[in-house]
Write a protein that holds these residues in place. Structure first.
Motif, PDB file in Angstrom:
ATOM      1  N   VAL A   1       0.855  -1.192   0.000  1.00  0.00           N
ATOM      2  CA  VAL A   1       0.000   0.000   0.000  1.00  0.00           C
ATOM      3  C   VAL A   1       0.886   1.235   0.000  1.00  0.00           C
ATOM      4  CG1 VAL A   1      -1.695   1.298   1.320  1.00  0.00           C
ATOM      5  CG2 VAL A   1      -1.884  -1.178   1.177  1.00  0.00           C
ATOM      6  N   ASN A   2       0.703   2.068  -1.001  1.00  0.00           N
ATOM      7  CA  ASN A   2       1.353   3.370  -1.070  1.00  0.00           C
ATOM      8  C   ASN A   2       0.497   4.280  -1.941  1.00  0.00           C
ATOM      9  OD1 ASN A   2       2.055   2.836  -3.804  1.00  0.00           O
ATOM     10  ND2 ASN A   2       3.957   1.863  -3.151  1.00  0.00           N
ATOM     11  N   ARG A   3       0.937   5.496  -2.137  1.00  0.00           N
ATOM     12  CA  ARG A   3       0.148   6.476  -2.886  1.00  0.00           C
ATOM     13  C   ARG A   3      -0.112   6.003  -4.318  1.00  0.00           C
ATOM     14  NH1 ARG A   3      -1.077  11.294  -1.292  1.00  0.00           N
ATOM     15  NH2 ARG A   3       0.577  11.402   0.247  1.00  0.00           N
ATOM     16  N   LYS A   4       0.875   5.396  -4.935  1.00  0.00           N
ATOM     17  CA  LYS A   4       0.750   4.947  -6.325  1.00  0.00           C
ATOM     18  C   LYS A   4      -0.258   3.804  -6.457  1.00  0.00           C
ATOM     19  CE  LYS A   4       3.563   3.065 -10.064  1.00  0.00           C
ATOM     20  NZ  LYS A   4       4.893   2.571 -10.414  1.00  0.00           N
ATOM     21  N   THR A   5      -0.201   2.839  -5.546  1.00  0.00           N
ATOM     22  CA  THR A   5      -1.111   1.691  -5.651  1.00  0.00           C
ATOM     23  C   THR A   5      -2.541   2.038  -5.243  1.00  0.00           C
ATOM     24  OG1 THR A   5      -0.493   0.910  -3.445  1.00  0.00           O
ATOM     25  CG2 THR A   5       0.719  -0.002  -5.329  1.00  0.00           C
ATOM     26  N   LEU A   6      -2.709   3.118  -4.474  1.00  0.00           N
ATOM     27  CA  LEU A   6      -4.054   3.524  -4.051  1.00  0.00           C
ATOM     28  C   LEU A   6      -4.689   4.533  -5.007  1.00  0.00           C
ATOM     29  CD1 LEU A   6      -3.627   3.840  -0.195  1.00  0.00           C
ATOM     30  CD2 LEU A   6      -4.767   2.030  -1.458  1.00  0.00           C
ATOM     31  N   LYS A   7      -3.937   5.028  -5.973  1.00  0.00           N
ATOM     32  CA  LYS A   7      -4.459   6.041  -6.879  1.00  0.00           C
ATOM     33  C   LYS A   7      -5.718   5.590  -7.628  1.00  0.00           C
ATOM     34  CE  LYS A   7      -2.977   9.462 -10.192  1.00  0.00           C
ATOM     35  NZ  LYS A   7      -1.866  10.009 -10.952  1.00  0.00           N
ATOM     36  N   PRO A   8      -5.831   4.332  -8.075  1.00  0.00           N
ATOM     37  CA  PRO A   8      -7.065   3.928  -8.765  1.00  0.00           C
ATOM     38  C   PRO A   8      -8.319   3.975  -7.892  1.00  0.00           C
ATOM     39  CG  PRO A   8      -5.316   2.325  -9.163  1.00  0.00           C
ATOM     40  CD  PRO A   8      -4.813   3.288  -8.144  1.00  0.00           C
TER      41      PRO A   8
ATOM     42  N   VAL B   1      -7.695   9.621   4.748  1.00  0.00           N
ATOM     43  CA  VAL B   1      -7.120  10.896   5.172  1.00  0.00           C
ATOM     44  C   VAL B   1      -5.639  10.958   4.812  1.00  0.00           C
ATOM     45  CG1 VAL B   1      -6.594  12.335   7.175  1.00  0.00           C
ATOM     46  CG2 VAL B   1      -8.807  11.206   7.001  1.00  0.00           C
ATOM     47  N   ARG B   2      -4.907   9.897   5.079  1.00  0.00           N
ATOM     48  CA  ARG B   2      -3.454   9.877   4.864  1.00  0.00           C
ATOM     49  C   ARG B   2      -3.081  10.049   3.393  1.00  0.00           C
ATOM     50  NH1 ARG B   2       1.026   9.791   3.401  1.00  0.00           N
ATOM     51  NH2 ARG B   2       2.826   8.667   4.158  1.00  0.00           N
ATOM     52  N   TYR B   3      -3.806   9.359   2.506  1.00  0.00           N
ATOM     53  CA  TYR B   3      -3.473   9.395   1.084  1.00  0.00           C
ATOM     54  C   TYR B   3      -4.435  10.261   0.272  1.00  0.00           C
ATOM     55  CZ  TYR B   3      -0.247   5.677   2.224  1.00  0.00           C
ATOM     56  OH  TYR B   3       0.788   4.965   2.762  1.00  0.00           O
ATOM     57  N   ARG B   4      -5.299  11.018   0.962  1.00  0.00           N
ATOM     58  CA  ARG B   4      -6.242  11.945   0.328  1.00  0.00           C
ATOM     59  C   ARG B   4      -7.030  11.271  -0.787  1.00  0.00           C
ATOM     60  NH1 ARG B   4      -1.382  15.451   0.081  1.00  0.00           N
ATOM     61  NH2 ARG B   4      -1.261  16.444   2.097  1.00  0.00           N
ATOM     62  N   LEU B   5      -7.665  10.164  -0.453  1.00  0.00           N
ATOM     63  CA  LEU B   5      -8.396   9.392  -1.451  1.00  0.00           C
ATOM     64  C   LEU B   5      -9.776   9.964  -1.766  1.00  0.00           C
ATOM     65  CD1 LEU B   5      -7.548   5.780  -0.238  1.00  0.00           C
ATOM     66  CD2 LEU B   5      -6.488   7.077  -2.084  1.00  0.00           C
ATOM     67  N   LYS B   6     -10.332  10.736  -0.850  1.00  0.00           N
ATOM     68  CA  LYS B   6     -11.663  11.323  -1.010  1.00  0.00           C
ATOM     69  C   LYS B   6     -12.694  10.235  -1.313  1.00  0.00           C
ATOM     70  CE  LYS B   6      -9.694  15.621  -2.546  1.00  0.00           C
ATOM     71  NZ  LYS B   6      -9.437  16.522  -3.643  1.00  0.00           N
ATOM     72  N   LEU B   7     -12.689   9.200  -0.469  1.00  0.00           N
ATOM     73  CA  LEU B   7     -13.633   8.101  -0.640  1.00  0.00           C
ATOM     74  C   LEU B   7     -15.050   8.613  -0.411  1.00  0.00           C
ATOM     75  CD1 LEU B   7     -11.761   5.276   1.283  1.00  0.00           C
ATOM     76  CD2 LEU B   7     -11.880   5.603  -1.169  1.00  0.00           C
ATOM     77  N   LYS B   8     -15.997   8.077  -1.176  1.00  0.00           N
ATOM     78  CA  LYS B   8     -17.402   8.479  -1.048  1.00  0.00           C
ATOM     79  C   LYS B   8     -17.978   7.870   0.213  1.00  0.00           C
ATOM     80  CE  LYS B   8     -17.986   8.803  -5.977  1.00  0.00           C
ATOM     81  NZ  LYS B   8     -18.566   8.202  -7.182  1.00  0.00           N
ATOM     82  N   ARG B   9     -18.812   8.630   0.877  1.00  0.00           N
ATOM     83  CA  ARG B   9     -19.441   8.157   2.120  1.00  0.00           C
ATOM     84  C   ARG B   9     -20.807   7.636   1.832  1.00  0.00           C
ATOM     85  NH1 ARG B   9     -15.373   7.251   5.118  1.00  0.00           N
ATOM     86  NH2 ARG B   9     -13.948   8.951   5.188  1.00  0.00           N
TER      87      ARG B   9
END
Length: 132
Positions: free
Chosen positions: A76-83, A124-132
């Motif tokens: 898990v890192n910023r690159k792998t979480l980008k999608p 929050v850490r990777y600023r994913l802006k997940l939908k609630r």
């Protein structure tokens, strides 16, 4: 002329007293109300502890992203979480698994509350802006 000098001297001598008396009227200065310390987020801290393997309940778990069971996946890192940016949290949860045993997903390893806390931390850490 002497009276004018006397009045001017008295006015200048009492100026610090008058200037000190006016002001905040006993209220603390604005800077002391908020010292710039970020407010603690207990859900974020719990998620961070789960993700970093600091909870005794789970031990040291290293999380990877990818289809559970297909391969070991990527750490898990910023690159792998980008999608997953802007995705539903369930989508990310279904792709998280233990790197050492890829057939076991994060939803099977963790309690629901701990999984939600970890997803909040990643959001929050990777600023994913997940939908609630």
């Amino acid at each position: 002329m002497a009276i004018l000098r006397l009045c001017l001297a008295l006015a200048l001598a009492s100026f610090p007293l008058l200037a000190g008396a006016s002001g905040s009227y006993g209220r603390p200065p604005v800077d002391s109300v908020y010292d710039g310390v970020a407010q603690a987020d207990p859900i974020y801290e719990l998620g961070k502890a789960v993700f970093n393997g600091k909870l005794r309940d789970y031990g040291r778990i290293k999380f990877c992203v990818g289809d559970p069971g297909a391969s070991a996946g990527d750490r898990v890192n910023r690159k792998t979480l980008k999608p997953f940016r802007g995705a539903v949290p369930g989508t990310l949860a279904s792709q998280l698994h233990d790197c050492d045993s890829p057939e076991v997903g994060a939803s099977e390893l963790l309690a629901r509350s701990d999984l939600v806390a970890m997803l909040h931390y990643l959001d929050v850490r990777y600023r994913l802006k997940l939908k609630r």
